[in-house]
Motif scaffolding. Sequence first.
Motif, PDB file in Angstrom:
ATOM      1  N   ALA A  52       0.825  -1.208   0.000  1.00 38.45           N
ATOM      2  CA  ALA A  52       0.000   0.000   0.000  1.00 38.45           C
ATOM      3  C   ALA A  52       0.865   1.268   0.000  1.00 38.45           C
ATOM      4  O   ALA A  52       0.441   2.307  -0.505  1.00 38.45           O
ATOM      5  N   ALA A  58       1.072  -0.318  -5.646  1.00 36.90           N
ATOM      6  CA  ALA A  58      -0.356  -0.055  -5.370  1.00 36.90           C
ATOM      7  C   ALA A  58      -1.102   0.152  -6.686  1.00 36.90           C
ATOM      8  O   ALA A  58      -2.228  -0.314  -6.863  1.00 36.90           O
ATOM      9  N   THR A  62      -4.111  -2.204  -8.238  1.00 32.99           N
ATOM     10  CA  THR A  62      -5.379  -1.529  -8.581  1.00 32.99           C
ATOM     11  C   THR A  62      -5.831  -1.930  -9.975  1.00 32.99           C
ATOM     12  O   THR A  62      -7.031  -2.139 -10.220  1.00 32.99           O
ATOM     13  N   PHE A  77      -6.012   1.320  -4.478  1.00 33.06           N
ATOM     14  CA  PHE A  77      -5.599   0.275  -3.548  1.00 33.06           C
ATOM     15  C   PHE A  77      -4.911   0.925  -2.359  1.00 33.06           C
ATOM     16  O   PHE A  77      -3.814   1.485  -2.488  1.00 33.06           O
ATOM     17  N   SER A  78      -5.573   0.871  -1.219  1.00 32.84           N
ATOM     18  CA  SER A  78      -5.013   1.428   0.006  1.00 32.84           C
ATOM     19  C   SER A  78      -5.811   0.841   1.153  1.00 32.84           C
ATOM     20  O   SER A  78      -6.334  -0.264   1.025  1.00 32.84           O
ATOM     21  N   ALA A 129       0.078   7.441  -5.095  1.00 34.26           N
ATOM     22  CA  ALA A 129      -0.598   6.279  -5.697  1.00 34.26           C
ATOM     23  C   ALA A 129      -1.769   6.755  -6.549  1.00 34.26           C
ATOM     24  O   ALA A 129      -1.952   6.298  -7.683  1.00 34.26           O
TER      25      ALA A 129
END
Length: 358
Positions: A52, A58, A62, A77-78, A129
């Motif tokens: 992450a 990330a 995703t 994505f986190s 990100a």
Amino acid sequence: MSNPSPVNDRFLRALRRQPVDRTPVWLMRQAGRYLPEYRATRAQAGSFLNLAKNPELACEVTLQPLRRFPLDAAILFSDILTVPDAMGLGLYFADGEGPKFERPIRSTADIDRLAVPDMGKELRYVMDAVSTIRRELNGSVPLIGFSGSPWTLACYMVEGGGSDNYSKVKSLALNDPAAMHRLLSVVTDAVIEYLKAQHASGAQALQVFDTWGGVLSPSMYREFSLRYLQRIAAELPRGDGDERAPLILFGKGNDPYIEDLAASGAEAVGVDWTIGLGDTARRIGGQVAIQGNLDPVTLYATPETIRGEVGRALDDYRDGNGGSREGHVFNLGHGMSPDMQPEHVAAMVAAVHELSAR
Ligand code: CP3
């Protein structure tokens, strides 16, 4: 930053209740352990948090579900717990135990020390990100940014991790409501800054996850969760047209409160599978878009059964929405699980597009 319309803008149009050719679909936790390519990238990163915190990796995870399925949106994505981590609580994942904090909130002094983190420093990796993913999507589909709700974040901050009965955080709310409101207030300030920064970095829609609002009694929900969701909806800047990032308020167990959520100023309300989409549309469909709500467990059923359940949900929405499919974003009622099969996700996504074609 200006956010020109993506090539596939079904999702953004549905959130604005504009006509679309098919009902858009994405899945909560669409990037994750059910995908072998995710497990490989995670192994390369060493841990979920390393993944992450690395904008390139990330971005890679995703995009993974979008390479397999014709989804109508990407989600950053986190994790929701990046915010309390940036506030100094020390997020870590104990093997097989879910998220935990090294320094949970244990006293009012802990609350009074909290401050809104610097989005350009402690949370810079999230913004990097977002901008990396937005660049790599190259206009194919819109990017969703997200945050936890203040109440849900406070649950983890006070409990120190997941909980069976939320006794610590509920006790704080009952015994010292003023301290609880100070905690929720600073977390709300942080959430608003966090969502604003994600939008500025390229996120085109924003979702707030109130995963644990439904564990509260109605009076406590109104005082400790709803009030802060309303503040977020009211205070997020609302520009014109394309500059405005639609806001989705998702909550588990939010059935009793959907009228209030629909009146908050948010563009959409996300619901779980314990409420009918037709009933939801009859109650609030004229006002906001509705996102949901297939029971995630449906994905364990056969592709034929999945298709049947998708058709039922689509038609239930249409029947409650005066015969129109507009204003519906298809999703699960909660996130996916690691043991779900990618082929079943493919069947679900195909069914949504085929059965909703106008
Ligand atoms: O939806 C997406 O694909 C985007 C990514 C995303 C993750 N977490 C990735 C993740 C999102 C939107 C979240 C939100 C989140 N995180 C919520 C709200 C949504 C919900 O499910 O209700 C909550 C409550 C959390 C807190 C959290 N983080 C939990 C409970 C866990 C699961 C622990 C476990 O092992 O199941 C996490 C870790 C996490 N966040 C994983 C993923 C893919 C699993 C990490 C891994 O081991 O690879």
